[in-house]
Design a protein around this motif. Structure first.
Motif, PDB file in Angstrom:
ATOM      1  N   ARG A 185       0.850  -1.214   0.000  1.00 53.91           N
ATOM      2  CA  ARG A 185       0.000   0.000   0.000  1.00 53.91           C
ATOM      3  C   ARG A 185       0.882   1.260   0.000  1.00 53.91           C
ATOM      4  O   ARG A 185       1.997   1.277   0.532  1.00 53.91           O
ATOM      5  CB  ARG A 185      -0.916  -0.017   1.232  1.00 53.91           C
ATOM      6  CG  ARG A 185      -0.199  -0.135   2.570  1.00 53.91           C
ATOM      7  CD  ARG A 185      -1.182  -0.551   3.662  1.00 53.91           C
ATOM      8  NE  ARG A 185      -2.158   0.499   3.961  1.00 53.91           N
ATOM      9  CZ  ARG A 185      -1.852   1.566   4.713  1.00 53.91           C
ATOM     10  NH1 ARG A 185      -0.624   1.704   5.170  1.00 53.91           N
ATOM     11  NH2 ARG A 185      -2.750   2.478   4.958  1.00 53.91           N
ATOM     12  N   ASN A 186       0.321   2.305  -0.615  1.00 52.51           N
ATOM     13  CA  ASN A 186       0.930   3.653  -0.607  1.00 52.51           C
ATOM     14  C   ASN A 186       2.402   3.659  -0.993  1.00 52.51           C
ATOM     15  O   ASN A 186       3.247   4.177  -0.254  1.00 52.51           O
ATOM     16  CB  ASN A 186       0.791   4.249   0.801  1.00 52.51           C
ATOM     17  CG  ASN A 186      -0.630   4.771   0.973  1.00 52.51           C
ATOM     18  OD1 ASN A 186      -1.319   4.973  -0.020  1.00 52.51           O
ATOM     19  ND2 ASN A 186      -1.054   4.904   2.218  1.00 52.51           N
ATOM     20  N   THR A 246      -4.009   3.465  -1.166  1.00 50.22           N
ATOM     21  CA  THR A 246      -4.022   2.981   0.234  1.00 50.22           C
ATOM     22  C   THR A 246      -4.333   1.487   0.293  1.00 50.22           C
ATOM     23  O   THR A 246      -4.093   0.847   1.309  1.00 50.22           O
ATOM     24  CB  THR A 246      -5.136   3.717   1.027  1.00 50.22           C
ATOM     25  OG1 THR A 246      -6.348   3.579   0.261  1.00 50.22           O
ATOM     26  CG2 THR A 246      -4.800   5.172   1.226  1.00 50.22           C
ATOM     27  N   LEU A 247      -4.919   0.905  -0.801  1.00 53.89           N
ATOM     28  CA  LEU A 247      -5.222  -0.535  -0.746  1.00 53.89           C
ATOM     29  C   LEU A 247      -4.159  -1.323  -1.519  1.00 53.89           C
ATOM     30  O   LEU A 247      -4.327  -2.514  -1.753  1.00 53.89           O
ATOM     31  CB  LEU A 247      -6.601  -0.801  -1.382  1.00 53.89           C
ATOM     32  CG  LEU A 247      -7.805  -0.596  -0.425  1.00 53.89           C
ATOM     33  CD1 LEU A 247      -9.104  -0.752  -1.185  1.00 53.89           C
ATOM     34  CD2 LEU A 247      -7.744  -1.611   0.707  1.00 53.89           C
ATOM     35  N   PHE A 283     -15.610  12.706  -5.509  1.00 53.14           N
ATOM     36  CA  PHE A 283     -14.769  13.424  -4.530  1.00 53.14           C
ATOM     37  C   PHE A 283     -15.537  13.592  -3.230  1.00 53.14           C
ATOM     38  O   PHE A 283     -15.000  13.455  -2.141  1.00 53.14           O
ATOM     39  CB  PHE A 283     -14.383  14.786  -5.114  1.00 53.14           C
ATOM     40  CG  PHE A 283     -13.644  15.662  -4.136  1.00 53.14           C
ATOM     41  CD1 PHE A 283     -14.285  16.673  -3.450  1.00 53.14           C
ATOM     42  CD2 PHE A 283     -12.306  15.424  -3.884  1.00 53.14           C
ATOM     43  CE1 PHE A 283     -13.616  17.451  -2.539  1.00 53.14           C
ATOM     44  CE2 PHE A 283     -11.610  16.191  -2.963  1.00 53.14           C
ATOM     45  CZ  PHE A 283     -12.278  17.215  -2.295  1.00 53.14           C
ATOM     46  N   LEU A 284     -16.845  13.853  -3.320  1.00 55.61           N
ATOM     47  CA  LEU A 284     -17.640  14.075  -2.103  1.00 55.61           C
ATOM     48  C   LEU A 284     -17.992  12.742  -1.448  1.00 55.61           C
ATOM     49  O   LEU A 284     -18.633  12.712  -0.402  1.00 55.61           O
ATOM     50  CB  LEU A 284     -18.924  14.831  -2.449  1.00 55.61           C
ATOM     51  CG  LEU A 284     -18.748  16.271  -2.960  1.00 55.61           C
ATOM     52  CD1 LEU A 284     -20.076  16.847  -3.387  1.00 55.61           C
ATOM     53  CD2 LEU A 284     -18.090  17.133  -1.897  1.00 55.61           C
ATOM     54  N   GLY A 285     -17.592  11.627  -2.106  1.00 59.63           N
ATOM     55  CA  GLY A 285     -17.852  10.333  -1.481  1.00 59.63           C
ATOM     56  C   GLY A 285     -19.212   9.771  -1.825  1.00 59.63           C
ATOM     57  O   GLY A 285     -19.680   8.820  -1.183  1.00 59.63           O
ATOM     58  N   MET A 331      -9.080  10.003  -7.160  1.00 57.75           N
ATOM     59  CA  MET A 331      -8.620  11.231  -6.481  1.00 57.75           C
ATOM     60  C   MET A 331      -9.264  11.344  -5.103  1.00 57.75           C
ATOM     61  O   MET A 331      -8.635  11.758  -4.134  1.00 57.75           O
ATOM     62  CB  MET A 331      -8.990  12.457  -7.342  1.00 57.75           C
ATOM     63  CG  MET A 331      -8.249  12.492  -8.658  1.00 57.75           C
ATOM     64  SD  MET A 331      -8.977  13.681  -9.792  1.00 57.75           S
ATOM     65  CE  MET A 331      -8.196  15.160  -9.212  1.00 57.75           C
ATOM     66  N   ARG A 346      -7.304  11.755  -1.540  1.00 58.23           N
ATOM     67  CA  ARG A 346      -7.472  13.102  -0.971  1.00 58.23           C
ATOM     68  C   ARG A 346      -6.856  13.234   0.413  1.00 58.23           C
ATOM     69  O   ARG A 346      -6.157  14.190   0.722  1.00 58.23           O
ATOM     70  CB  ARG A 346      -8.984  13.373  -0.940  1.00 58.23           C
ATOM     71  CG  ARG A 346      -9.438  14.424   0.024  1.00 58.23           C
ATOM     72  CD  ARG A 346     -10.940  14.529   0.002  1.00 58.23           C
ATOM     73  NE  ARG A 346     -11.398  15.526   0.977  1.00 58.23           N
ATOM     74  CZ  ARG A 346     -12.675  15.827   1.152  1.00 58.23           C
ATOM     75  NH1 ARG A 346     -13.590  15.227   0.435  1.00 58.23           N
ATOM     76  NH2 ARG A 346     -13.053  16.725   2.020  1.00 58.23           N
ATOM     77  N   SER A 347      -7.079  12.214   1.261  1.00 52.61           N
ATOM     78  CA  SER A 347      -6.704  12.439   2.668  1.00 52.61           C
ATOM     79  C   SER A 347      -5.198  12.268   2.869  1.00 52.61           C
ATOM     80  O   SER A 347      -4.687  12.627   3.932  1.00 52.61           O
ATOM     81  CB  SER A 347      -7.461  11.445   3.561  1.00 52.61           C
ATOM     82  OG  SER A 347      -7.155  10.144   3.098  1.00 52.61           O
ATOM     83  N   LEU A 348      -4.475  11.732   1.860  1.00 53.20           N
ATOM     84  CA  LEU A 348      -3.010  11.603   2.066  1.00 53.20           C
ATOM     85  C   LEU A 348      -2.294  12.484   1.045  1.00 53.20           C
ATOM     86  O   LEU A 348      -1.167  12.182   0.623  1.00 53.20           O
ATOM     87  CB  LEU A 348      -2.602  10.126   1.898  1.00 53.20           C
ATOM     88  CG  LEU A 348      -3.405   9.143   2.782  1.00 53.20           C
ATOM     89  CD1 LEU A 348      -3.006   7.717   2.472  1.00 53.20           C
ATOM     90  CD2 LEU A 348      -3.170   9.464   4.246  1.00 53.20           C
ATOM     91  N   PHE A 349      -2.952  13.553   0.655  1.00 54.84           N
ATOM     92  CA  PHE A 349      -2.520  14.387  -0.486  1.00 54.84           C
ATOM     93  C   PHE A 349      -1.074  14.873  -0.322  1.00 54.84           C
ATOM     94  O   PHE A 349      -0.270  14.820  -1.241  1.00 54.84           O
ATOM     95  CB  PHE A 349      -3.548  15.514  -0.611  1.00 54.84           C
ATOM     96  CG  PHE A 349      -3.050  16.834  -1.112  1.00 54.84           C
ATOM     97  CD1 PHE A 349      -3.059  17.943  -0.285  1.00 54.84           C
ATOM     98  CD2 PHE A 349      -2.581  16.966  -2.405  1.00 54.84           C
ATOM     99  CE1 PHE A 349      -2.616  19.160  -0.766  1.00 54.84           C
ATOM    100  CE2 PHE A 349      -2.137  18.190  -2.882  1.00 54.84           C
ATOM    101  CZ  PHE A 349      -2.155  19.291  -2.056  1.00 54.84           C
ATOM    102  N   ARG A 350      -0.678  15.234   0.882  1.00 53.98           N
ATOM    103  CA  ARG A 350       0.676  15.806   0.986  1.00 53.98           C
ATOM    104  C   ARG A 350       1.729  14.734   1.147  1.00 53.98           C
ATOM    105  O   ARG A 350       2.889  14.920   0.809  1.00 53.98           O
ATOM    106  CB  ARG A 350       0.716  16.761   2.186  1.00 53.98           C
ATOM    107  CG  ARG A 350       0.232  18.157   1.800  1.00 53.98           C
ATOM    108  CD  ARG A 350       0.401  19.123   2.950  1.00 53.98           C
ATOM    109  NE  ARG A 350       1.831  19.254   3.349  1.00 53.98           N
ATOM    110  CZ  ARG A 350       2.193  19.809   4.503  1.00 53.98           C
ATOM    111  NH1 ARG A 350       1.277  20.217   5.350  1.00 53.98           N
ATOM    112  NH2 ARG A 350       3.460  19.934   4.821  1.00 53.98           N
ATOM    113  N   VAL A 351       1.279  13.566   1.650  1.00 48.45           N
ATOM    114  CA  VAL A 351       2.272  12.496   1.866  1.00 48.45           C
ATOM    115  C   VAL A 351       2.440  11.711   0.573  1.00 48.45           C
ATOM    116  O   VAL A 351       3.570  11.419   0.140  1.00 48.45           O
ATOM    117  CB  VAL A 351       1.763  11.545   2.993  1.00 48.45           C
ATOM    118  CG1 VAL A 351       2.871  10.578   3.360  1.00 48.45           C
ATOM    119  CG2 VAL A 351       1.320  12.363   4.201  1.00 48.45           C
ATOM    120  N   GLY A 382      -5.671  13.520 -11.750  1.00 45.95           N
ATOM    121  CA  GLY A 382      -6.069  14.938 -11.918  1.00 45.95           C
ATOM    122  C   GLY A 382      -5.616  15.466 -13.269  1.00 45.95           C
ATOM    123  O   GLY A 382      -6.373  16.120 -13.994  1.00 45.95           O
TER     124      GLY A 382
END
Lengths: 310, 542, 526, 313
Positions: free
Chosen positions: A65-66, A93-94, A247-249, A263, A267-272, A281
């Motif tokens: 993952r990641n 992430t998966l 994006f809104l789930g 995307m 989203r939640s790991l955007f900076r990492v 995108g």
């Protein structure tokens, strides 16, 4: 002044050349060519995805993952053979390969764009023709269209999607089609209203052409060009709305990869791990850009007159 | 008439303006020379595409971006316009030379009051205070005979009539006493009566202020009415120029003679009354718009119209725009539902027939519209448009096409042109195709609703010739709607004059023209430009 | 017509004046926290949602509380004595206990609160089967009379997690347990500011000055509960990345449960520190629905134990080894009753054994409807891992994705899986909630009265009753081991390993306690 | 004029009625069941049943609609299933952030887009024109949240000029309020600027070849004044129209922008309500947004009379 003197009047022009049809004029426009080529490229990617060194987009391997783009992985198939494989765009992430998901994502995004465009154009055309030509129905139809248009597209889509929780593709397509239909109806209706006043339509009436034939022979051809242009813009906005819903789930669940939900997950790991948002995108933006350029080109090439009405 | 002896206000020589590549000819204007003296009105006359408007625009330095003046020079009081910088040009425009345009509807800014549009030219070129400018504007407005200037100054263009709008244009143009006034077809869009007043105004303002006027027109009547000297242009070249009488009475160039011959004269020849069966008879035909829907004021477009047209006879309806003549035509052909009254085709009243039963009678009445460019479906071949009618009524495609070929021959077009598309034909040819389409239905009555108004004079003559031939060949009843008295006088057996929806006078053309009984008819005939001059003897033998 | 240019300049000038830059609002003793979810419902008895439990600990107090070692210590109770036959228990409250509205806390309030809690909470319901009656003696004392001796009384009154027996004023406690309370007066260290509450935006608590903390130092949920900040704001930031960005930018001070993957980013910043206030962590579980084929057959359920292994799940969701631990025990490692009894040979992904068992059980390949929640970071990756392992073990799996709200509503349905029901789903429990057979809701095998999944096994219920009656800790441990062994046979659910998640916070946030639920007393901000 | 306004307001009633019916029907047919969600994690079935009864979800759809409509007309938007607060209260809390974001965005959009569009028309065919049109197409193509993340990454995290997220009430300090709205409104205005710039350019271009423009030039008027006083003044009506229509586009964008910048506005409320299937809130917000859209259309029509004397009601 004899009749033959009049002969000289007719200019010597090659007989039988059609007025520049939809195809002829549009091919010469730069925007159309560039836009169409890129869209075809994306469609090709989507269709040929399995051959472009991709894995099964939904295949999960938690151990990987990641991972950053460019990570290598050796896969041990059941019979022990080892294949070395590079995650060009990294993994999510998966542990799914973002490169494959982005390529497969092209399929769903384009599919949604085209289907929404085709459905809304056809439904809009039929309803628009009726509203434009059948006076006593006009008021009723247009009030409903006003009602539909009053609800902002995203909210209407969200409402419909929450209605069919989990139905996925079909629900999202319906959700996006509904807000687009009123716009097509309005366009077709305005065209029909203006064409009705044209002398050649009135002439057709005086020579006894029945209404249905009138619509098909004289009114419909005039709607082709503007509808192609409007359809292109609807296609672009449909892909955008799908991305926003995901994006809104509340868009398509992540089994079927679309640029939107790839995307959304990243989203939640955007900076990492920015690769989850960056690659889909870029593909999303470029595709919509190409389709919009295609639309602009078509509009300038085909119907400068209708530019105002869009 | 004062011949120009002092330095000319405007002198153009060797002027050429190149057309963008790919146009049908090299130059819009090719090596032309003309001059306008102070206090002199020079008329430039020619058909559409002759380059007269381009010349006017070149003088004002307002050529569209794609046209370039590539030779010759234009001297305004000795200063060469072509050499001026945009700054210098702007200083001249409105001050030393100004221009008025053809479409009063669109030549004024719809969102600015007419007063401020006149004041704008003062604002640009003078340092007058707000109050002084307002006073000058009021003076100019009364100078051009506008009613109640103090009220009108705050009105918006859409609130005043076409004639008044043109007066505002003239007030604005002449506010700073320019040496040269360019008028590009200023009266073409106006009614005959209004046109007469504007022409008188221009002559009066020009004489009092000694302005040189370059007057662009295609109407020889206007030339006869106002010109001191005339310049005839064809396809970008000056064909001939001279004083008004030299050109109108003793034209030297063949082209000029051809143009003059095409202008129908005003005195109608005597014609034997027709005695064929009655094809059309209307009784108290009326049409009122906006009755229901709570519209506050209902508009009576046509009121108690009684008309009768016999087979082989041409009946004309004459009147200014808004007189209701087109409404009557559209009622007869049932494009609109008449409010009351009867329309008898043959012996059947079709006024209130429902669409289903109306269809069989539609073939008996056909119509030719005014705008040649919109009366044929651009996406269908000419042949398809012609055979559409007969096929609707059961004729096989084969026979319908054969009939179409005959009709093309009849209206003077090569039969193999059937497979071509409307955009490949000129305006005149399209009207002939429209006639062919109407004839394909073998109608008893043919309505021509301003059928030739959009055509140049020469082309107009040819189409009228075709119309006359088919009338005689098929013994057609023809209802001819027009605002052009000259055409009406030459082609109609009987004419009816309409004013605000009512027929004020009706009778044999010659009687009505020689001694009009209704005072509106008299005013209409007096206003017809150039009615005193006799152009080349041209008359259609009956 | 004022020229457009002049009008534009005027607007720009006005805008510039407004944009006087000011630094971020300086924190004046206010703790700004981002919790794991947004506070929407305010009745900690009406729902078991953890966020509402955390809200309860802010504004309510409890009679007893578990300290750091897990021992139950008195909190509001001053003295407590038990009759020789262990049937009558007398409790007297500490003096000076006040409600937020200034009224004194009375025994009547406590009795009403216990009754409302017991009516809704599973352990409470079990406890009431042993209680003959509760009578108020005087303003500060009440007596509980039991039918038989049980350890449940203290265990219940000191229960650390959902539903926690919070003490509410009598008038509030008398609200029917199935309707939400609307009066939020408590006696805890903070007061809930109802007017500043904006659901989906922020929840505000202020220090209760008149709160009388116990003398002894704080330990776990027990001891002196001293509020050292005068205002606590819970901010709703649903986007985890944005929450971490805000923490780094100093706009918030504390994040309860960010995704593990964001921890390295947060902790790389010098003025951020990490504190794991829940050392016992949480346990992932796989729940099966006993009502429908094939999971009505125990053999098929046992096959799951052979199909699964814990590492795949933990690696897929948590990823970083320092935040997870393999623990083959129903009762979380590090708690009293944790052991590996009955687990040998299980959870090793022995697919061949699993396939044999399925053949023996005559599994006909009906696809298992596995519910997969997509929007909670800590649960999303569980179902896909379960699916791949089950398929390797010979199961056919139909994984259906939905958001957590839909899963919650669907799991309460008993219809067959093909008609809106379900076969299995995965969730996570706070370790403190499942430290013994009674607390562990999933072990309740009372058929219809059990939790969704509705396991039905008299043997399990008999063992749990025995545990409830037993007061001697050594015996309790034996019974717990027996319960675990029994459950590996009947399989009400499968434990999938333990994981830990602490909270990153600004350097100036100190004094946070180690507790099963995040509490904000004792925290100070220099 | 007043008669016209009253007639137009009366005309909005059928539209709003249709919207109400659509919204009500749309959400009632959903397969998932809110009562179970409200009951909480381990509520048993009869607790769920009880909640469904209390919230009136078990009655036939028609009666539910009648009750709902009568409540709405009396201004009682019902209680949110999920937030345990009156929907009216919920919405009241959330209006200020969305309103501020929308106003800021509209302001930026008009101040940037109208001059840009006019410039593009004025310099038709030059690189400026191509640049504006290129930017406009790009503006349509890049999703709002991608723009959002880019701006956050650059301005909030790297340059640290502006706050990363959050919203500060106007009452607690204008500086902070405005500062927190800069990035979100920039994000949201990208697509709005694209739309307005494009329409401004097209309508100004069209007006430029009208006769009164040539007439103005014939008076020796400077190009600048011709452009503003004659061209732009006449192009005002289509521009105002697109600003009005753009509002619908804006509302879509607001929902996303509020999610990215965690602004507790109506957009975010809708997303939460949809995820939690909280009917009363969803219906109320959609009705509110539709009403705003309809009223804005009315205001746009009234604005026409200001810009174009020919339009009188």
């Amino acid at each position: 002044m004899t009749i033959d003197a009049l002969q000289t009047e007719s200019p010597g022009v090659a007989s039988g050349s059609r007025p520049a049809g939809v195809w002829a004029t549009s091919v010469r426009n730069r925007g159309v060519v560039a836009g169409a080529l890129f869209v075809l490229f994306i469609a090709a990617i989507g269709v040929l995805a399995p051959l472009l060194g991709t894995l099964d987009p939904a295949e999960i391997n938690p151990a990987f993952r990641n991972k950053k783009p460019g990570m290598e992985r050796t896969m041990r198939a059941d019979d022990g053979t080892e294949t070395r494989m590079v995650h060009r765009f990294g993994t999510d992430t998966l542990g799914r390969d973002v490169y494959s998901r982005t390529l497969y994502g092209a399929r769903v995004s384009l599919l949604i764009g085209v289907t929404v465009a085709v459905i809304s154009v056809f439904v809009g055309l039929v309803v628009g023709l009726i509203a434009g030509y059948v006076r006593w129905l006009d008021g009723f139809i247009m009030r409903i269209m006003d009602g539909l248009m009053a609800i902002p597209a995203i909210l209407l889509a969200m409402g419909v999607v929450s209605l069919t929780r989990g139905a996925g593709l079909l629900a999202v397509i319906i959700a996006i089609v509904i807000p687009e239909i009123p716009r097509v109806v309005r366009l077709v209706r305005s065209i029909v209203l203006s064409i009705r006043e044209e002398p050649y339509v009135e002439a057709a009436i005086t020579v006894g052409t029945p209404t249905v034939l009138l619509l098909i022979r004289h009114v419909l051809p005039n709607t082709v060009a503007p509808l192609i242009v409007q359809g292109t813009f609807i296609c672009a906005s449909a892909i955008l709305i799908e991305a926003i819903l995901s994006f809104l789930g509340i868009g398509i669940p992540s089994e079927t990869p679309t640029w939107g939900n790839i995307m959304a997950e990243g989203r939640s790991l955007f900076r990492v791990y920015p690769h989850n948002i960056f690659y889909p995108g870029v593909f999303l933006a470029l595709t919509i850009l190409a389709i919009n350029m295609l639309g602009d080109g078509l509009r300038d090439a085909l119907d400068p007159r209708f530019a105002k009405r869009l | 008439m004062r011949m120009s002896d002092r330095l000319p206000v405007l002198s153009i020589d060797g002027l050429s303006v190149r057309l963008p590549t790919g146009s049908d000819r090299l130059h819009a204007v090719d090596n032309i020379a003309l001059s306008v003296g102070p206090g002199e009105i020079v008329c430039v006359v020619g058909e559409s595409g002759s380059g007269k408007s381009v010349t006017a625009q070149a003088v004002m330095g307002l050529l569209p971006r794609e046209l370039k003046a590539d030779a010759g020079n234009i001297l305004l009081e000795g200063e060469n316009i072509l050499g001026c910088s945009p700054m210098q040009l702007r200083r001249l425009r409105g001050k030393r030379m100004s221009m008025i345009f053809q479409e009063p509807m669109t030549a004024l800014n719809p969102v600015m009051t007419v007063g401020s549009q006149i004041a704008e030219v003062l604002e640009i070129h003078t340092t007058l205070s707000e109050r002084e400018r307002r006073k000058r504007v009021l003076d100019m407005m009364s100078a051009v005979h506008l009613p109640e200037p103090s009220r009108l100054i705050n009105a918006y263009p859409h609130q005043i009539s076409g004639g008044q709008r043109q007066r505002i244009m003239i007030a604005s143009a002449l506010a700073l006493d320019p040496a040269l006034l360019i008028a590009d077809e200023p009266t073409t869009a106006l009614d005959v009566t209004t046109q007469a007043q504007i022409l008188r105004l221009i002559r009066e303002m020009q004489e009092r202020r000694g302005t040189g006027v370059l007057f662009i027109t295609h109407d020889f009547g206007v030339v006869a009415e106002i010109a001191h000297r005339v310049v005839v242009m064809q396809a970008g070249r000056v064909v001939e120029s001279g004083t008004r009488d030299e050109i109108l009475q003793r034209p030297k160039a063949a082209y000029t003679r051809m143009l003059l011959a095409a202008v129908p004269s005003l005195d109608a020849p005597d014609r034997a009354p027709k005695s064929g069966p009655v094809a059309l008879a209307t009784e108290r035909l009326s049409k009122t718009y906006g009755l229901g829907l709570g519209m506050s004021h209902a508009v009576r477009a046509a009121e108690n119209v009684d008309l009768m047209v016999r087979r082989g006879e041409t009946v004309g309806i004459v009147g200014e725009s808004g007189s209701g003549k087109s409404t009557v035509a559209r009622c007869i052909v049932r494009l609109i539902q008449p409010t009351s009254g009867a329309i008898r085709i043959g012996d059947v009243d079709v006024a209130q027939l429902p669409e289903s039963r109306l269809r069989t009678y539609r073939r008996h009445v056909q119509i030719v519209f005014q705008d040649p460019f919109r009366s044929l479906n651009p996406r269908r071949t000419v042949g398809a448009s012609i055979i559409e009618g007969p096929v609707n009524f059961g004729l096989g495609r084969k026979q319908a096409t054969d009939r179409a070929r005959e009709l093309m021959q009849l209206v003077g077009l090569p039969p193999e042109a059937l497979s071509r598309y409307p955009h490949q034909f000129s305006g005149g040819q399209r009207q002939r195709i429209a006639i062919a389409r109407a004839l394909a239905m073998e109608p008893q009555l043919l309505i021509a609703d301003e059928a030739v108004s959009a055509l140049d004079v020469s082309v107009q003559a040819q189409v009228l010739k075709v119309l006359d031939d088919v009338r005689r060949r098929f013994d057609l009843a023809v209802l001819f709607i027009t605002h052009d008295l000259r055409v009406a006088s030459q082609i109609c057996d009987r004419i009816a004059v309409m004013l605000r929806g009512v027929i004020v006078e009706q009778g044999p053309t010659a009687d009505v023209f020689r001694n009009p009984r209704h005072e509106y008819t008299r005013a209409l005939f007096d206003a017809a430009p150039g009615r005193m001059t006799q152009f080349g003897a041209f008359a259609v033998s009956t | 017509m004022i020229s457009l240019r002049r009008r534009v300049l005027a607007v720009l000038a006005a805008a510039a004046a407004v944009l006087g830059f000011s630094t971020a609002a300086h924190a004046d003793g206010t703790l700004r926290a981002v919790m794991h979810s947004d506070l929407k419902i305010l009745d900690p008895i009406w729902t078991t949602a953890y966020i509402v439990r955390n809200h309860g600990y802010m504004i309510y107090d409890t009679l007893f509380a578990t300290d750091e070692t897990g021992g139950v210590k008195p909190q509001m109770v001053d003295t407590y004595d038990v009759s020789a036959d262990k049937l009558t228990h007398t409790f007297t409250l500490r003096s000076g206990l006040l409600w937020h509205d200034g009224q004194p806390v009375t025994a009547e309030d406590c009795v009403a609160s216990i009754k409302r809690w017991a009516a809704k909470d599973a352990t409470g319901q079990k406890l009431m089967t042993f209680v003959a009656g509760i009578d108020v003696v005087d303003a500060k004392t009440f007596v509980v009379r039991l039918k038989e001796p049980t350890g449940l009384l203290l265990l219940g009154l000191g229960k650390p997690s959902s539903n926690v027996p919070f003490m509410m004023p009598k008038r509030v406690a008398e609200t029917d347990p199935n309707t939400q309370i609307s009066d939020f007066t408590g006696s805890g260290p903070f007061i809930f500011k109802r007017d500043e509450w904006k659901p989906g935006d922020k929840t505000v608590y202020v220090k209760f000055d008149k709160y009388v903390p116990r003398a002894e130092p704080a330990s776990g949920l027990a001891g002196g509960k001293v509020a050292k900040v005068n205002r606590v704001e819970w901010r709703a930031i649903s986007d985890h990345q944005q929450a971490v960005n805000a923490l780094l930018a100093g706009e918030i001070d504390f994040i309860e449960a960010p995704p593990h993957d964001l921890l390295p980013l947060a902790l790389a910043d010098p003025n951020i520190k990490y504190f794991d206030w829940n050392p016992l962590g949480n346990q992932y579980t796989f729940r099966v629905n006993w009502l429908h084929k094939p999971f009505d057959n125990p053999k098929v359920r046992q096959a799951l134990f052979y199909a699964f292994n814990q590492e795949d799940f933990l690696k897929a969701v948590v990823g970083h080894p320092e935040y997870y631990k393999m623990c083959k025990s129903y009762f979380p490692c590090g708690t009293a009753f944790s052991s590996e009894t009955g687990m040998d040979g299980l959870l090793k992904s022995d697919f061949k054994k699993a396939q044999e068992m399925l053949k023996e059980a005559g599994y006909d390949g009906t696809p298992i409807v596995l519910m997969h929640s997509t929007d909670l970071q800590v649960l999303t990756n569980l179902a896909p891992v379960a699916k791949s392992l089950m398929e390797k073990a010979g199961f056919k799996v139909d994984m259906q994705s939905m958001d957590w709200q839909t899963l919650v509503s669907r799991r309460s349905k008993k219809d067959p899986p093909t008609a809106g029901g379900w076969h299995a789903f995965l969730t996570s429990w706070v370790s403190a909630d499942i430290t013994n057979p009674i607390f562990t809701g999933f072990m309740n095998a009372g058929c219809d009265k059990a939790m969704f999944g509705w396991p039905c096994d008299a043997g399990m219920e008999k063992l749990r009753d025995q545990f409830a009656r037993e007061t001697d800790p050594a015996k309790q441990k034996e019974i717990a081991a027996a319960v675990q062994a029994h459950n590996t046979k009947i399989v009400t659910h499968v434990p999938l390993g333990q994981w830990y998640l602490g909270s990153p916070m600004r350097k100036n946030v100190n004094g946070m306690l180690r507790t099963p639920a995040p509490v904000f007393w004792n925290i100070s901000m220099k | 004029m007043l008669g016209y306004i009253l007639r137009r307001l009366a005309a909005t009633i059928p539209v709003m009625l249709i919207v109400a019916v659509l919204v009500f029907l749309m959400l009632r047919l959903t397969p998932s069941d809110p009562a179970a969600i409200i009951a909480g994690d381990n509520a048993n079935t009869e607790q769920v049943e009880d909640i469904r009864r209390r919230l009136g979800l078990d009655q036939p759809i028609l009666t539910q609609f009648v009750i709902w409509m009568s409540e709405i007309l009396r201004g009682n938007l019902g209680e949110s299933f999920f937030f345990k607060k009156q929907v009216v209260e919920l919405i009241a809390d959330r209006i200020e952030p969305t309103l501020s974001l929308a106003l800021f965005t509209i302001l930026i959009a008009i101040l940037v887009a109208v001059p840009l569009g006019t410039l593009a028309a004025y310099r038709h065919g030059t690189w400026i024109d191509r640049f504006v049109m290129g930017f406009s197409v790009l503006g349509f193509s890049v999703p709002v949240f991608v723009v959002g993340y880019l701006l956050i990454y650059v301005f909030a995290i790297e340059l640290n000029w502006l706050p990363v997220q959050g919203y500060q009430r106007f009452s607690t300090g204008v500086g902070g309020w405005a500062q927190r709205l800069i990035l979100p409104s920039l994000t949201l205005s990208v697509i709005y600027v694209a739309l307005i710039a494009r329409i401004t350019r097209t309508s100004v271009l069209e007006v430029m070849n009208e006769d009164y423009i040539r007439a103005a030039r014939a008076k020796g008027q400077t190009e600048g004044k011709v452009l503003v006083r004659h061209a732009l003044a006449n192009a005002a009506v289509p521009i105002v129209t697109v600003i009005g229509l753009g509002i619908a586009l804006l509302i879509g964008g607001v929902v996303v922008t509020e999610s990215v910048y965690t602004i507790p506005g109506l957009g975010r409320l809708t997303v939460d309500a949809v995820l939690a299937r909280d009917y009363p809130t969803i219906q109320a917000v959609i009705l509110l947004f539709s009403l705003v859209y309809v009223i804005i259309n009315l205001l746009v029509d009234l604005a026409y009379t200001f810009f174009d004397p020919r339009i009188r009601y």
